[in-house]
Design a protein around this motif. Sequence first.
Motif, mmCIF file in Angstrom:
data_model
loop_
_atom_site.group_PDB
_atom_site.id
_atom_site.type_symbol
_atom_site.label_atom_id
_atom_site.label_comp_id
_atom_site.label_asym_id
_atom_site.label_seq_id
_atom_site.Cartn_x
_atom_site.Cartn_y
_atom_site.Cartn_z
ATOM 1 N N SER A 1 49.820 -6.879 33.579
ATOM 2 C CA SER A 1 49.996 -7.722 32.454
ATOM 3 C C SER A 1 50.780 -8.801 32.888
ATOM 4 C CB SER A 1 50.236 -6.936 31.184
ATOM 5 O OG SER A 1 51.482 -6.352 31.367
ATOM 6 N N ALA A 2 51.891 -8.471 33.674
ATOM 7 C CA ALA A 2 52.853 -9.626 34.053
ATOM 8 C C ALA A 2 52.524 -10.473 35.166
ATOM 9 C CB ALA A 2 53.964 -8.850 34.441
ATOM 10 N N VAL A 3 50.970 -10.237 35.720
ATOM 11 C CA VAL A 3 50.920 -10.852 36.989
ATOM 12 C C VAL A 3 50.075 -12.441 36.334
ATOM 13 C CG1 VAL A 3 49.294 -10.933 39.177
ATOM 14 C CG2 VAL A 3 50.455 -8.902 38.352
ATOM 15 N N PRO A 4 50.254 -13.396 36.967
ATOM 16 C CA PRO A 4 49.870 -14.823 36.598
ATOM 17 C C PRO A 4 48.570 -14.988 36.988
ATOM 18 C CG PRO A 4 51.731 -15.060 38.069
ATOM 19 C CD PRO A 4 51.707 -13.817 37.762
ATOM 20 N N ASP A 5 47.883 -15.921 36.453
ATOM 21 C CA ASP A 5 46.430 -16.266 36.875
ATOM 22 C C ASP A 5 46.652 -16.702 38.300
ATOM 23 O OD1 ASP A 5 45.266 -15.054 34.895
ATOM 24 O OD2 ASP A 5 45.234 -16.786 33.476
ATOM 25 N N ASP A 6 47.519 -17.962 38.513
ATOM 26 C CA ASP A 6 47.738 -18.374 39.920
ATOM 27 C C ASP A 6 48.003 -17.646 40.943
ATOM 28 O OD1 ASP A 6 50.221 -17.648 39.136
ATOM 29 O OD2 ASP A 6 51.144 -19.815 39.550
#
Length: 327
Positions: free
Chosen positions: A177-182
Amino acid sequence: MSELVTGEAVALELRPARLPSRALSVLLDLVVVVAAYVAVSIALVASTASLDDAAQTALSIATFVLLLVGGPIAVETLSHGRSLGKMACGLRVVRDDGGPIRFRHALVRGLIGVIEILMTFGVVACIASLVSARGRRIGDVFAGTLVVRERVPVARAGFVPPPPPWLAGRFSGLDLSAVPDDLWLAVRQYLTRMRQLDPQVGWAMAERLAGDLAARTGAPAPQGVPPAAYLAAVMQERQAREARRAFGNDAAAGGAPGGAGAVAATPSAYEPSAAQASAVSPSAAAHVGGAASDGGRPEAPAAEARPAVPRDSPSEGRPATGFVPPA
């Protein structure tokens, strides 16, 4: 494609605009500018009928310079190289290094364009564009600019190779959940292009992405797992979760992208080469880069059981990945 090199030594693949599209964009720009010039000239003649001939001549010259010369320069400067004609044709003026143009570039292009386009009816510009390897006219040469195509055919998304079978489902309990889209985008782009990269550069990039991903998830990468295989396994887990969320468990298990039904990569998709193995630390090299008799593939300890799927034989229509479980 034309390969431009930026100031940071990054190669850019841009598609230079050719003569037909450039001529059409210039023609559209000239139609707009000439129409504006005629309208303004008629308005000036009607409003300055009481002035003498010298004043009317001065106003006509000023109108010509402002509209036919200053107008295109102002438009290209404010729009960063996109005039009305170029917008319609999907073109843009950029610097030689791929950056946006400034006022000085537009000024040089506009002043020289008066000679090679207006005064010679475009003959000089056409000849220069045909002779140039990148379709540049004389104004582009002196200004250090290039006209490129912005609208190019969209290529199909690259294929993301799935991880080795012994890594599939290993990260099912990982918190993503903490992994950003970029970061997901960077991982996907690396996986689709890793075979095109230099071995050492690709290995270093995979290690950096794996470190960023482990920092976001709060769980370090398993010891001895090559970073590219770790990235592919986590990416497959994310795709499987999205498929379960969208289509249910059956779709995710059978036909979702990156699911169990995905086609595996070539045998050397995540294989660390000799150049990659020499770029890692000695402790990591003992796991992934040892000089094995099977051509540099990572060896499992003798006491470790081999995976159920043979390494060099396809199973269920899928070629093997060439991996053995780490210690």
